[in-house]
Design a protein around this motif. Structure first.
Motif, mmCIF file in Angstrom:
data_model
loop_
_atom_site.group_PDB
_atom_site.id
_atom_site.type_symbol
_atom_site.label_atom_id
_atom_site.label_comp_id
_atom_site.label_asym_id
_atom_site.label_seq_id
_atom_site.Cartn_x
_atom_site.Cartn_y
_atom_site.Cartn_z
ATOM 1 N N ASP A 1 -0.507 -8.990 1.563
ATOM 2 C CA ASP A 1 -0.564 -7.568 1.253
ATOM 3 C C ASP A 1 -0.081 -6.731 2.432
ATOM 4 O OD1 ASP A 1 -1.603 -8.273 -1.163
ATOM 5 O OD2 ASP A 1 -3.654 -7.609 -0.743
ATOM 6 N N GLY B 1 0.798 -1.213 0.000
ATOM 7 C CA GLY B 1 0.000 0.000 0.000
ATOM 8 C C GLY B 1 0.835 1.269 0.000
ATOM 9 N N SER C 1 2.138 1.237 6.701
ATOM 10 C CA SER C 1 2.481 0.174 7.657
ATOM 11 C C SER C 1 3.900 -0.337 7.404
ATOM 12 C CB SER C 1 1.499 -0.993 7.529
ATOM 13 O OG SER C 1 0.181 -0.562 7.818
ATOM 14 N N PRO D 1 -0.540 -3.182 4.248
ATOM 15 C CA PRO D 1 -1.451 -2.034 4.295
ATOM 16 C C PRO D 1 -0.707 -0.716 4.128
ATOM 17 C CG PRO D 1 -1.854 -3.556 6.112
ATOM 18 C CD PRO D 1 -0.554 -3.962 5.493
ATOM 19 N N SER D 2 -1.411 0.310 3.739
ATOM 20 C CA SER D 2 -0.815 1.639 3.625
ATOM 21 C C SER D 2 -0.269 2.104 4.971
ATOM 22 C CB SER D 2 -1.867 2.642 3.129
ATOM 23 O OG SER D 2 -2.315 2.287 1.839
#
Length: 453
Positions: A431, A417, A436, A433-434
């Protein structure tokens, strides 16, 4: 139809001196088969119809150029006159003029052919021969002129007298005839010569015997008539074409540091103020914009290189590079890549089927395959987008502002992200996360005095 022009291209020879399983006329010069250069010239001369005479390895030629010519076969190699006879049926109802060209003369230019056509038609000739001056005419047919300087015959080397062998004006093997006269007189030539062959130039002799007008035009640059018979001549022709192409680009404002070691295909387009360093190969339909700098030791194939982009000691294939990019050294950009403005791809970076956003960078030792990297992303040394699971390719998406630490493995399919941070040495399978941080390392274990034990 009266002033229309068609063409017969002679390409039936065995080309045995090439010592190749490939047809002689399919051997390439600066990326194109030599026969293709002839078709390009004829296209630029508005040839209404092209008929190619093939024989040895004809399937290779027909398969390659089935959309550019009609074809007839010469099963026996009985001379150039016999070869042209094979095309007679294709011109049964044609009343224009017929050019006769050889398929192994790739240096021939449309300017010369268009001048020949004009000379022939405006002169009202029934047949016209293109001649050239050769300081060493050995091997060529000699053009014999009379007291009034008009052509009276063409004598092949093997049939020439010692006096005739000293003549330096030679037959280039290129002619233009009024179609109906050509095919009518071809049936009147004989093969009573040293080779037992039907020579096309003997048509001129029959024309003169019948008081028909025969013209002759001497080409300005005899280099254009070079026919390719072996690999040495292939090399010589390529050097001549390379020199002409490089000289033309330099006159248009391109800096070529060492023209002798720079190879540019005739299909490329280059803007002014481009600089090309030694040992650079620019191939296919490549376009290079103003201010770009290529080389040394660089290959660019079928690609677009934007303004002020630098490609040093690297390879770019079938990709688009925008402006202000720094590539190399030792970068490999494989097909289907799009690289945005101000990107840096450095030492030993390989990129394949990727989109890379503005101001992102991968400075060294990185593989980026099947991925989209948005703007302002930092890719650390040793990063790999693991895109292949043994059966299928998977995609990696790295969003803007992300930071990928050194020696990271991103196991696709995966998304990092915006502003995501992957710690160095991580193998990431999920994935990120933004905003992070992900740390995906094995637990570090220290066993003291293990070596002594």
């Amino acid at each position: 139809m009266k002033n229309s022009v068609a063409a017969i291209v002679l390409a039936a020879g065995k080309g045995s001196r090439m010592k190749s399983k490939k047809s002689k006329v399919l051997h390439t010069i600066l990326g194109k088969p030599m026969l293709e250069y002839i078709y390009d010239v004829l296209d630029q001369s508005n040839a209404e119809k092209i008929v190619t005479v093939v024989g040895h390895q004809k399937e290779q030629i027909i398969d390659k150029f089935q959309n550019r010519s009609q074809f007839v076969t010469q099963d026996e190699q009985l001379g150039t006159g016999h070869a042209v006879m094979q095309g007679e049926e294709k011109f049964k109802n044609y009343s224009g003029h017929v050019l006769i060209l050889c398929g192994d003369t790739p240096l021939l230019t449309s300017g010369t052919i268009n001048s020949l056509i004009k000379h022939h038609i405006e002169g009202g000739y029934q047949g016209t021969i293109l001649t050239a001056l050769q300081q060493d005419p050995t091997g060529y047919g000699r053009v014999i002129r009379g007291a009034d300087k008009n052509v009276i015959s063409v004598v092949e080397q093997k049939d020439a007298t010692e006096e005739q062998k000293n003549i330096k004006e030679v037959n280039t093997g290129i002619f233009i005839f009024q179609s109906k006269i050509l095919f009518e007189l071809l049936h009147k030539i004989q093969n009573n010569n040293a080779q037992g062959e039907y020579y096309l130039p003997d048509v001129l002799k029959v024309m003169l015997e019948n008081s028909l007008e025969v013209g002759a035009m001497q080409m300005k640059d005899s280099t254009e008539m070079i026919g390719i018979n072996d690999r040495v001549m292939l090399h010589d022709a390529q050097k001549a074409m390379q020199k002409a192409i490089n000289l033309a680009w330099m006159k248009k404002g391109v800096t070529i540091i060492d023209p002798d070691s720079t190879y540019i295909d005739p299909t490329c387009q280059i803007s002014q103020d481009v600089t090309i360093h030694p040992m650079t190969f620019i191939k296919g339909n490549t376009v290079i914009e103003e201010g770009a700098e290529l080389g040394p030791n660089t290959t660019v194939v079928d690609s677009e290189i934007g303004e002020n982009t630098s490609v040093v000691q690297s390879s770019v294939q079938s990709s688009k590079l925008k402006s202000g990019i720094q590539i190399g050294p030792y970068t490999h950009i494989r097909p289907n890549c799009e690289v945005a403005d101000s990107v840096k791809l450095g030492n030993f970076v390989e990129v394949k089927n990727a989109k890379i956003g503005t101001q992102s960078k991968a400075a060294h030792l990185t593989y980026l395959g099947d991925c989209t990297i948005e703007e302002n992303v930092n890719i650390g040394c040793g990063t790999i987008t693991a895109n292949y699971d043994g059966k299928q390719k998977h995609h990696t998406l790295i969003k803007k502002g992300a930071f990928i630490g050194s020696n990271s493995n991103l196991i696709a399919p995966i998304t990092v992200g915006e502003q995501g941070f992957v710690a160095a040495g991580s193998t990431v399978t999920k994935d990120v996360p933004s905003d992070s941080l992900v740390i995906a390392r094995g637990k570090e274990v220290v066993r003291k005095n293990w070596i002594k034990k």
